[in-house]
Design a protein around this motif. Sequence first.
Motif, PDB file in Angstrom:
ATOM      1  N   SER A   1      -1.197  39.431  47.967  1.00 30.28           N
ATOM      2  CA  SER A   1      -2.568  40.572  48.093  1.00 30.28           C
ATOM      3  C   SER A   1      -3.189  40.283  47.211  1.00 30.28           C
ATOM      4  O   SER A   1      -2.718  38.919  46.226  1.00 30.28           O
ATOM      5  CB  SER A   1      -1.268  41.693  47.739  1.00 30.28           C
TER       6      SER A   1
ATOM      7  N   GLY B   1      -5.030  57.285  49.214  1.00 26.48           N
ATOM      8  CA  GLY B   1      -3.599  56.809  50.071  1.00 26.48           C
ATOM      9  C   GLY B   1      -2.748  57.100  48.988  1.00 26.48           C
ATOM     10  O   GLY B   1      -3.008  57.667  48.097  1.00 26.48           O
TER      11      GLY B   1
ATOM     12  N   GLN C   1      -1.160  47.544  55.717  1.00 24.93           N
ATOM     13  CA  GLN C   1      -2.392  46.991  55.434  1.00 24.93           C
ATOM     14  C   GLN C   1      -2.738  45.871  56.260  1.00 24.93           C
ATOM     15  O   GLN C   1      -3.877  45.458  56.576  1.00 24.93           O
ATOM     16  CB  GLN C   1      -1.309  46.023  54.630  1.00 24.93           C
TER      17      GLN C   1
ATOM     18  N   TYR D   1      -4.839  54.538  44.209  1.00 23.17           N
ATOM     19  CA  TYR D   1      -3.665  54.320  45.392  1.00 23.17           C
ATOM     20  C   TYR D   1      -3.127  52.742  45.533  1.00 23.17           C
ATOM     21  O   TYR D   1      -2.621  52.727  44.683  1.00 23.17           O
ATOM     22  CB  TYR D   1      -2.608  55.261  46.128  1.00 23.17           C
ATOM     23  N   GLN D   2      -4.592  52.320  45.769  1.00 23.06           N
ATOM     24  CA  GLN D   2      -4.667  51.330  47.050  1.00 23.06           C
ATOM     25  C   GLN D   2      -3.676  50.170  45.529  1.00 23.06           C
ATOM     26  O   GLN D   2      -3.804  49.224  45.612  1.00 23.06           O
ATOM     27  CB  GLN D   2      -5.644  51.368  47.888  1.00 23.06           C
TER      28      GLN D   2
ATOM     29  N   TRP E   1      -4.971  46.315  50.401  1.00 21.76           N
ATOM     30  CA  TRP E   1      -5.880  46.795  51.609  1.00 21.76           C
ATOM     31  C   TRP E   1      -7.362  47.005  51.406  1.00 21.76           C
ATOM     32  O   TRP E   1      -8.247  46.521  50.093  1.00 21.76           O
ATOM     33  CB  TRP E   1      -5.821  48.524  51.913  1.00 21.76           C
TER      34      TRP E   1
ATOM     35  N   LEU F   1      -1.494  47.760  47.188  1.00 22.26           N
ATOM     36  CA  LEU F   1      -1.417  47.716  48.752  1.00 22.26           C
ATOM     37  C   LEU F   1      -2.036  46.743  49.566  1.00 22.26           C
ATOM     38  O   LEU F   1      -1.520  46.688  51.027  1.00 22.26           O
ATOM     39  CB  LEU F   1      -2.001  48.694  48.710  1.00 22.26           C
TER      40      LEU F   1
ATOM     41  N   GLY G   1       2.870  50.832  53.248  1.00 27.23           N
ATOM     42  CA  GLY G   1       1.569  50.396  52.890  1.00 27.23           C
ATOM     43  C   GLY G   1       0.651  49.404  52.707  1.00 27.23           C
ATOM     44  O   GLY G   1       0.141  48.430  52.922  1.00 27.23           O
ATOM     45  N   GLN G   2       2.216  48.374  52.298  1.00 27.12           N
ATOM     46  CA  GLN G   2       1.619  46.660  51.873  1.00 27.12           C
ATOM     47  C   GLN G   2       2.175  46.260  53.124  1.00 27.12           C
ATOM     48  O   GLN G   2       1.634  44.839  53.432  1.00 27.12           O
ATOM     49  CB  GLN G   2       3.301  46.438  50.503  1.00 27.12           C
TER      50      GLN G   2
ATOM     51  N   ALA H   1      -2.895  57.521  54.872  1.00 28.77           N
ATOM     52  CA  ALA H   1      -4.373  56.752  54.345  1.00 28.77           C
ATOM     53  C   ALA H   1      -5.047  57.774  54.838  1.00 28.77           C
ATOM     54  O   ALA H   1      -5.276  58.344  55.882  1.00 28.77           O
ATOM     55  CB  ALA H   1      -4.429  55.069  54.190  1.00 28.77           C
TER      56      ALA H   1
END
Length: 701
Positions: free
Chosen positions: A680, A553, A609, A539-540, A547, A545, A604-605, A573
Amino acid sequence: MSRARASRGRSKAGNWLSRHWRGLFGAVAAVIVLAGIYIGWTLHSAPDLAHQSLLGQTIVVYDVKGRVIEERNPEGAFYVVLSLPEMGKYGPAATLASEDRHFYTEGALDYGAIIRSFFTDLKCQCYSQGGSTITQQLVKIEVLSPQKSIFRKMQEAALAEALSHQFSKDKILELYLNRVYYGHGAYGLGAATKTYFGKDKNPSDLDAAQAAFLAGLVQAPYYYDPQLHYDLAHQRALYVLDGMAKLGVITPAEEQQAAAEDIQKELKFDTSYRLSKAPHFVDYVLTKLESQLGAATVQQGGFAVYTTLDLDLQALAEKSVASGVKQLDWGNVNNGDLLAANPKTGAILAWVGSSDYYNDKIGGQFDVVTAARQPGSSFKVYTYESALRDHQITLADVLKDTPHDFDGYKPQDWDNNFDGPMSARHALVESRNVPAVETGSKEGIPNVISFAQEMGIKTKLDPSLPTAIGSSDVTMFDNLQGYQVFADQGHKMPLMAITKVVDRDNNTLFEATPGQQDGQTNVITPAEAYLITDVLKRYQDVWDLGWERQMAGKSGTSNGNETGANRDAWMMAYNPNIVVGAWGGNTVAQGGGQSISAFGVNVGQTVLQEFINGLPANMRDWYSQPDGLDTGPGCPGMDDAKHELFLPGTKPDCAGLKPSPTPTPSPAAPSPSPIALPPSPSPIIRILPSPSPTPNPTASP
């Protein structure tokens, strides 16, 4: 038998009975003597309440490393000492209506209530809180150790009788009203009046409705906290108003008028004097203490509370929520929360109930962690896992992301597009709505609800298909409990906060060890849990995201209105070391709020994060594939067809490939509009469109 022998037999029996009763009477007499000595010592050593501090003893709450989270003591508590005449007409009268309606006509003890309490104790094999007059309550909260025992109750009775001979009824009521706790750090009626209705308000200014509302809080200040449970506080106030009418303080007409007064709009919650490193967590801890040890114990204070919270992670969580909410200002987000726990032990590690506890504009003192809100797509894990466990689907099954009418319910997605047939694995990691509803339909919503409740969801879930994609309200606390089960490979470990409570005499009132609490159970097998974890580990990356360690997540975005505007943005998460959830939304002081344009992945970001990337280096473990899984090919033409995981005895259903529909965009689909996000390291760029109107509750990534 001769008459002589019979006489000797009766004589022996009589002697035995005589010795037996003499022994019994001797034991009773010894107990009475010891009790008398104990009561005498109690009366002799009891402090003079006239010279006692009007405040409770210190309550100190410690984190897992012994650092002080919050200290409540005479210097930190808010109080205003007043004489009884200065308290006005309604404040004292409402208190009597709430706590002791026969105060002026009875002695220090209510023997009928004591007898009822005694039999209640026998039945539950515990020490109840019933049977207390205001005189007894004053003794409890001012003098006695909170440790419960028969001798303590004897102490309480003796001291209450002594107090009734030392002071007049008016003086006892005055001492009580200056000492009793109303919540939010306010001790006494004077402090409570200013805390709840503004610094310029005095008890003599209270009307009947306001006085009844405050008096209702005394029985259980945390349970009736109007910021968290206004409806409960209101119902309690109605009970007090009824009592005031029965006592003749107000007329039936005045009772009706007071009952109709909108107290909620009058509340101020001025707690600027309070300093805490985790205020919402402390509120939760004291609520738990109230339920475990009784309101009188919390009222009295004088104890140390040792907890599971880690102030290092708490500081990181506070910073991450504040920073994340600021970054999401573009999406009209003004508030957020974060909850984290150790999945193996259930120990709560960090608790941020709002982005700013002291910000009245967003209702900062309201704890969003315990508030019921729509979880959106973060709920889909329960829908899929329930169907996987019951062999209704496999991760390789072909699901149809196409326009579909489920008996009048026509789910749409966040992008108003349909992507055609796809595997269940792909549908979950892409968070598509129609496949999730199809899965819920196959499994049956009652089964999904039952499974979610097994995992830890306690709120009432609506038995309709939209629940499959998160349209029913849940709390962050419960959702984190559910994800904890996945994080600990199917083992449910109830979340916990308190490890030990010690009173001022060093008596242990409560003790628990993380990982050994009651309520543990294996909800699903490690193999069943791993199926979801293996999907969510991507997912990340799929949603960019940012991470910097491997996590599983799942995001969720929800709306609950006809405009289709977003309301709640969630991100959950976990890995083997930690399970964490965060939320973003828009709130105002009196509840409610405005819609937002941010999605769960945006939380999440930002919020998550920063928190995840700031976690200690030792929280980087990952899962090994457990026993109990088979591997094999999926359905032809699917992007993950070559290798898939299956529970034994299951195989993929590829029927959805016949015929193979062409992806169909909705004619109402909007043009994607990029949003500003922090840089990111991932090369994948997800562009989320602005939400579009939809007639049904929907969930989004």
